[in-house]
Design an enzyme around this catalytic site. Sequence first.
Site, mmCIF file in Angstrom:
data_model
loop_
_atom_site.group_PDB
_atom_site.id
_atom_site.type_symbol
_atom_site.label_atom_id
_atom_site.label_comp_id
_atom_site.label_asym_id
_atom_site.label_seq_id
_atom_site.Cartn_x
_atom_site.Cartn_y
_atom_site.Cartn_z
ATOM 1 N N PRO A 56 1.429 38.641 -19.313
ATOM 2 C CG PRO A 56 -0.888 38.373 -19.441
ATOM 3 C CD PRO A 56 0.405 37.919 -20.077
ATOM 4 N N GLY A 57 1.244 39.659 -15.903
ATOM 5 C CA GLY A 57 1.241 39.182 -14.524
ATOM 6 C C GLY A 57 0.232 39.968 -13.705
ATOM 7 C CE1 TYR A 85 5.748 41.272 -10.028
ATOM 8 C CE2 TYR A 85 3.820 42.555 -10.649
ATOM 9 C CZ TYR A 85 4.878 41.744 -10.994
ATOM 10 O OH TYR A 85 5.068 41.400 -12.307
ATOM 11 C CB CYS A 138 11.980 48.855 14.014
ATOM 12 S SG CYS A 138 11.102 48.277 15.456
#
Length: 457
Positions: free
Chosen positions: A302-303, A402, A373
């Site tokens: 698991p992360g 993440y 931008c």
Amino acid sequence: MGKEIHTLTDAGATLDPSPAELMARRPYLTADPVCGLVLEDVPLNAIADAEGTPVWVMSAGVLRERARRLLAAVKDSGLPLSVHFAVKSNDHLAVLRILALEGLGADVVSGGEFARACRAGISPRRVIFSGVGKTDSELDAALMAGVAQINVESAEELEILSSRASNLGCSAGVALRVNPDVDAGTHEKITTGLAGNKFGIPYAEALALYRRAYELPGIKPLGFATHIGSQISSPVPFRQAYARIASLVRDARAAGLPVEIVDCGGGLGVSYRDETECSPDAFVGAIRRELGDLDVQLAMEPGRWISAPAGMLLSSVILRKSVTGGAPFIVIDAAMNDLARPSLYDAWHGLLPLAPHLLHADIEPAHLVGPVCESGDSFGRNRLLPHLSRGDRIALLDCGAYGSVMSSTYNARPFAAQVLVDGNRWSVIRPRQKVEELWTTEQMPEWLMPEPASEAG
Ligand SMILES: *Cc1c(COP(=O)(O)O)cnc(C)c1O
């Protein structure tokens, strides 16, 4: 508090959790009437005052609590199941160290992550090396360090690994990563277990390749691995995948090929907005039901489930740009180069203002954007937010996975500072990058160097 917040998406109005609801589900956050939003025992304004914004804040307490909940579910199940943190979700050495001290191993997808895990004190014997393309030097380094297990994703990789390991005179513990062709029901960019994804060995070819593994020098076949995607909330796709792996294990054994391990991957989903969080018991239950009687050593990777809720990104409003006849743009000093998930995956992150009065204020629709931008540099259109003005601070929630790992310096925006909170202590774990540091490693070709100034006279 207690007001309902709506997001008026382009597709129509949907209900967003209110600040009160966001906080009720995150007990590590409290609202102090004087200092505003507090993480564990540290007022977030104190961090922003000292370090500026944007700044990433990780909670050691939340990391430990998540690790312990997973380990408790494993213990209750009685299964021989080890937990390997997916380093790609957050690879900071302090994060890895905290989790290593809780007893977790690591799942890595590059030589760099392997080196980080070792550097944080995780034994190579507790590291699983995954990934669809590992270079020769990455394989060699992991083999020489004595990596526990390499998850092989193709017939080609198996041959390469065999020759690398033979050259080095060692033997690589190998699990074949099998693509079970199961739809994880998640975002297309984070689904990995469908035929047609680049990941894993097609189910129908796995047994033949496992047999081949037994013939190859330098390879010690251990068993099978699978990982079907990320941010999965239902146990159903996990069960479907593990059922397919279980029959593969039985087929292999029937063919006289021993199987010692099954690696169940990661992918447990969290609740960013109102999704059901994947409970450790449900996940471990899926493993127990489908693989529990196979007499194999089990692993999971698991992360997100561990790291996402532990992190947040603090940002300040640069300006409020009004739009005639429409919602204003709130331009904040964090952008897609810091947190890429909204532009990459349409991800929704909860938002809380830091100031005490704003936590209770009336709400209004606004588009929340960064200064980069790109039109994609948006944290959400028509978010209903308190009236935010220049200088107001907000926390983007659940950014621990993440988040900082995907940062870039696009638009020559230096990497944001990172801070770790632990009870009533906090510490900078990565100083804000200085603008000059953006180019310290750049080199100018000699022929572009300015001419030495000619002497006057
Ligand atoms: C990304 C990844 C994980 C972790 O996924 P999460 O959704 O963060 O739990 C586990 N195993 C492998 C092979 C991965 O690529």
